[in-house]
Motif scaffolding. Structure first.
Motif, PDB file in Angstrom:
ATOM      1  N   PRO A   1      74.957  -6.080   5.700  1.00  0.00           N
ATOM      2  CA  PRO A   1      75.002  -5.501   4.713  1.00  0.00           C
ATOM      3  C   PRO A   1      73.365  -4.820   4.381  1.00  0.00           C
ATOM      4  O   PRO A   1      72.641  -5.357   4.860  1.00  0.00           O
ATOM      5  N   VAL A   2      73.313  -3.751   3.717  1.00  0.00           N
ATOM      6  CA  VAL A   2      72.021  -3.431   2.918  1.00  0.00           C
ATOM      7  C   VAL A   2      72.456  -3.107   1.523  1.00  0.00           C
ATOM      8  O   VAL A   2      72.992  -2.430   1.260  1.00  0.00           O
ATOM      9  N   PHE A   3      71.730  -4.223   0.763  1.00  0.00           N
ATOM     10  CA  PHE A   3      72.305  -4.296  -0.479  1.00  0.00           C
ATOM     11  C   PHE A   3      71.691  -3.242  -1.426  1.00  0.00           C
ATOM     12  O   PHE A   3      70.511  -2.617  -1.212  1.00  0.00           O
ATOM     13  N   GLN A   4      71.944  -3.081  -2.733  1.00  0.00           N
ATOM     14  CA  GLN A   4      71.534  -2.168  -3.792  1.00  0.00           C
ATOM     15  C   GLN A   4      70.170  -2.646  -4.499  1.00  0.00           C
ATOM     16  O   GLN A   4      69.548  -1.704  -4.572  1.00  0.00           O
ATOM     17  N   ASP A   5      70.107  -3.683  -4.260  1.00  0.00           N
ATOM     18  CA  ASP A   5      68.837  -4.164  -5.099  1.00  0.00           C
ATOM     19  C   ASP A   5      67.680  -4.648  -4.109  1.00  0.00           C
ATOM     20  O   ASP A   5      67.953  -5.921  -3.447  1.00  0.00           O
ATOM     21  N   PRO A   6      66.789  -4.099  -4.073  1.00  0.00           N
ATOM     22  CA  PRO A   6      65.825  -4.377  -2.897  1.00  0.00           C
ATOM     23  C   PRO A   6      64.747  -5.409  -3.615  1.00  0.00           C
ATOM     24  O   PRO A   6      64.013  -5.783  -2.760  1.00  0.00           O
ATOM     25  N   TYR A   7      64.716  -6.005  -4.788  1.00  0.00           N
ATOM     26  CA  TYR A   7      64.108  -6.872  -5.424  1.00  0.00           C
ATOM     27  C   TYR A   7      64.730  -8.086  -5.347  1.00  0.00           C
ATOM     28  O   TYR A   7      64.262  -9.112  -4.889  1.00  0.00           O
ATOM     29  N   GLY A   8      66.086  -8.251  -5.573  1.00  0.00           N
ATOM     30  CA  GLY A   8      66.782  -9.315  -5.762  1.00  0.00           C
ATOM     31  C   GLY A   8      67.405  -9.777  -4.424  1.00  0.00           C
ATOM     32  O   GLY A   8      67.569 -10.889  -3.988  1.00  0.00           O
ATOM     33  N   SER A   9      67.367  -8.926  -3.542  1.00  0.00           N
ATOM     34  CA  SER A   9      67.793  -9.349  -2.191  1.00  0.00           C
ATOM     35  C   SER A   9      66.791  -9.749  -1.163  1.00  0.00           C
ATOM     36  O   SER A   9      67.191 -10.120   0.052  1.00  0.00           O
ATOM     37  N   LEU A  10      65.662  -9.937  -1.533  1.00  0.00           N
ATOM     38  CA  LEU A  10      64.282 -10.176  -0.459  1.00  0.00           C
ATOM     39  C   LEU A  10      63.888 -11.268  -1.182  1.00  0.00           C
ATOM     40  O   LEU A  10      63.607 -11.606  -2.232  1.00  0.00           O
TER      41      LEU A  10
ATOM     42  N   ALA B   1      72.010   2.255  -0.367  1.00  0.00           N
ATOM     43  CA  ALA B   1      70.833   1.898   0.434  1.00  0.00           C
ATOM     44  C   ALA B   1      69.715   2.923   0.386  1.00  0.00           C
ATOM     45  O   ALA B   1      68.668   2.434   0.926  1.00  0.00           O
ATOM     46  N   VAL B   2      69.892   4.119  -0.115  1.00  0.00           N
ATOM     47  CA  VAL B   2      68.539   4.832   0.046  1.00  0.00           C
ATOM     48  C   VAL B   2      68.290   5.429  -1.600  1.00  0.00           C
ATOM     49  O   VAL B   2      67.685   6.482  -1.901  1.00  0.00           O
ATOM     50  N   SER B   3      69.086   4.757  -2.772  1.00  0.00           N
ATOM     51  CA  SER B   3      69.015   5.126  -4.057  1.00  0.00           C
ATOM     52  C   SER B   3      67.545   5.071  -4.376  1.00  0.00           C
ATOM     53  O   SER B   3      67.027   5.722  -5.239  1.00  0.00           O
ATOM     54  N   ALA B   4      66.659   3.731  -3.755  1.00  0.00           N
ATOM     55  CA  ALA B   4      65.278   3.653  -4.537  1.00  0.00           C
ATOM     56  C   ALA B   4      64.284   4.526  -3.584  1.00  0.00           C
ATOM     57  O   ALA B   4      63.063   4.128  -3.859  1.00  0.00           O
ATOM     58  N   LEU B   5      64.674   5.346  -2.632  1.00  0.00           N
ATOM     59  CA  LEU B   5      63.660   5.915  -1.819  1.00  0.00           C
ATOM     60  C   LEU B   5      63.361   7.330  -2.298  1.00  0.00           C
ATOM     61  O   LEU B   5      64.140   7.868  -2.714  1.00  0.00           O
ATOM     62  N   ASP B   6      62.193   7.389  -1.884  1.00  0.00           N
ATOM     63  CA  ASP B   6      61.674   8.909  -2.473  1.00  0.00           C
ATOM     64  C   ASP B   6      62.358   9.977  -1.256  1.00  0.00           C
ATOM     65  O   ASP B   6      63.070   9.354  -0.248  1.00  0.00           O
ATOM     66  N   VAL B   7      62.177  11.316  -1.278  1.00  0.00           N
ATOM     67  CA  VAL B   7      62.911  12.034  -0.459  1.00  0.00           C
ATOM     68  C   VAL B   7      62.482  12.309   1.049  1.00  0.00           C
ATOM     69  O   VAL B   7      63.440  12.324   1.800  1.00  0.00           O
TER      70      VAL B   7
END
Length: 573
Positions: free
Chosen positions: A402-411, A487-493
């Protein structure tokens, strides 16, 4: 940027917020590391400003410095921040607390970690309303809480007030935070990636409400965003930041249609939310390819093998029912997913799209065996997953990552980045210490992160950098199937283009299979072969990407496509 000509021929208007020569530094190993190098900006009453730039460029740091909310060792070393003519640099903490919330509202970037997990959502909204003195008396506070949640686009707000954050999807949590930020009708609202976790239809509801506030109450809004479509459509003024400096600023449309700075040109050319409408039509393709079109080409080449691939994920009549607590120790059934059926073939990308709370992430969790289905079946590479446990489940994890939605809670906050990426390799006994370390450095390169970040911890990284770490960890074992939940919602373009490019290239080379869960329809256009559109737990439309975009059958799908911000704005490169 200091000049402003108000509409209607009014006298010269004073800015609400005036920032001059702002410098911020963080203490690293006893030395001060400067991250903002002299920022100048003005925000006027009723104005909407968008600050854009890649992850780590200083967007959030600038506005956190304004509110005196710099984390850890961060300090303002030089400069002035005037709020309604009052200097905020060096202000007493208690005075600053009286301004925060009431005069300057904040919608923080991370909806996952900014809500207390042990308190109901309603209690937390009510607490903000009481603290800001917006309403008095239990009944008035409750009514105001329901009102702000409805304004933020949360359906069934009164019923949802009793629920806890873990019972909310990412987008629903984001709406709760927006409600808290708006609760005191502040003069300035700082919205840090306010719609990154929201689907386009809710995005439109929230942004329309913010636009109404600015016109009626004179509320100013500062969007910190990586969505250039949102900036083009909603902001009057655009500020482009790069490595702690403002490199370009001015009217939004003007900058995005005729970008001057090389960095702005790169941002615009890589923006899938704006370029995606041109990818589908050969007549509209520009002569010079951009990063986004490279992704489309790679994905197209991956599609050639799809027809020959055997089914890797087979979902049939899948259902999931949750129990929602009511008063008097009773509960009611909530159907999160109902009768979902789809197949993903080897080497193919299937996108699950739909509004927040439509059941996309619930399906992902069931495919990953993190949730047990209430009904239906899931087959992975021909094997039924029901009843899997022990070694069978362990072997499945090797092929399904998986690559989860939440990059804060999954690390894990207590584990450095290198060990976080290396963890799957250790658990599955892949290689020796030296080869694992080499694989970690290779993965950091693949997701465009500096190798020195391997020794850093999650709290030292921006949201976009954390998401890249999550992608790297998902790729560590070279799995056959990758489940990508926003997986890319928190990333800049720029980074988004790199990650999508990487995913398409890996798919072409290794025949990987992707289940891609997203609310960003522009990204779907770039990466997906087929699309399942979900509404209220059901799949309402299922077809190839081209068919869904060019000939949508359901009114719901048409509304989703119509709500893409900035979709029809022509950009220069």
């Amino acid at each position: 940027m200091s000049e402003h000509n108000p509409q209607g021929g009014e006298a010269f208007m004073q800015p609400l917020l005036r920032v001059r020569d702002l410098k911020v530094a963080f203490k690293v190993d006893r030395a001060m590391n400067e991250v903002l190098h002299g920022i100048d900006l003005d925000v006027y009453p009723g104005e909407t400003v968008a600050i854009v730039g890649e992850s780590g460029s200083g967007k959030s740091t600038t506005m956190h410095a304004v509110m005196n909310l710099l984390p850890g060792t961060g300090r303002i070393t030089e400069g002035s921040v005037l709020w309604n003519g009052r200097e905020l640099v060096g202000i007493h903490r208690r005075d600053m607390e009286s301004i925060r919330g009431r005069e300057i509202g904040l919608v923080p970037q991370d909806p996952m970690s900014n809500l207390n997990p042990v308190w109901s959502v309603g209690f937390q909204v009510e607490e903000a309303i009481r603290a800001n003195g917006v309403a008095k008396g239990r009944k008035a506070v409750r009514e105001r809480a329901v009102e702000v949640l409805q304004q933020a686009g949360l359906q069934d707000a009164e019923k949802r007030m009793k629920q806890f954050p873990h019972q909310f999807s990412g987008g629903m949590k984001q709406r709760a935070l927006i409600g808290i930020g708006l609760s005191a009708d502040p003069q300035l609202l700082i919205a840090d990636e306010p719609t990154s976790a929201l689907d386009v239809t809710v995005q439109r509801v929230v942004l329309d409400h913010l636009a109404k506030m600015t016109s009626e109450l004179g509320t100013a809004v500062v969007f910190i965003t990586h969505d250039l479509g949102l900036a083009a459509e909603r902001a009057e003024k655009l500020i482009v930041m790069y490595k702690g400096n403002i490199v370009e600023s001015g009217p939004s449309r003007e900058i995005l249609e005729r970008p001057q700075h090389p960095y702005t040109k790169r941002l615009v050319s890589a923006a899938p939310s704006l370029a995606s409408r041109r990818i589908g039509s050969d007549a509209e393709l520009p002569a010079a390819p951009t990063e986004s079109f490279d992704v489309a080409a790679l994905t197209a080449s991956a599609r050639e093998t799809v027809a020959h691939g055997q089914p890797m994920i087979e979902v049939a009549d899948l259902g999931k029912v949750y129990k929602i607590r009511k008063g008097n120790f009773s509960s009611e059934d909530f159907h999160a997913v109902s009768d979902a059926t789809f197949t993903v073939n080897k080497g193919e990308t299937l996108a699950l799209v739909g509004e927040s709370g439509s059941g996309k992430s619930t399906i992902a969790k069931m495919v990953l065996q993190l949730e047990k289905p209430t009904s239906g079946s899931i087959r992975i590479a021909g094997k039924e997953t029901a009843g899997l446990s022990g070694k069978g489940l362990f072997d499945l994890r090797r092929t399904l990552q998986p690559v989860f939605q939440d990059p804060y809670g999954s690390l894990d906050p207590l584990t450095n980045i290198g060990n976080t990426i290396m963890e799957p390799l250790k658990i599955h006994g892949v290689g020796d210490a030296a080869s694992r370390k080499a694989r970690v450095l290779e993965l950091l390169d693949q997701v465009a992160l500096p190798r020195e970040l391997a020794s850093r911890y999650p709290n030292e990284l921006s949201g976009g950098q954390r998401q890249r770490v999550a992608v790297a960890r998902g790729l560590a074992l070279k799995p056959d199937i990758l489940i990508l939940d926003e997986a890319v919602s928190a990333l800049d373009v720029l980074v988004q283009a790199q990650i999508l490019d990487l995913l398409a290239e890996l798919q072409r080379e290794l025949g990987l299979t992707y289940l891609f869960i997203t609310h960003d329809l522009a990204v779907v256009r770039l990466i997906a072969d087929r699309v399942c559109v979900m509404q209220k737990g059901r799949i309402v439309e299922q077809a190839t990407t081209e068919e869904v975009f060019e000939r949508p059958q359901q009114e719901y799908t048409k509304n989703l496509l119509a709500a893409i911000p900035g979709a029809h704005i022509e950009l220069g490169v």
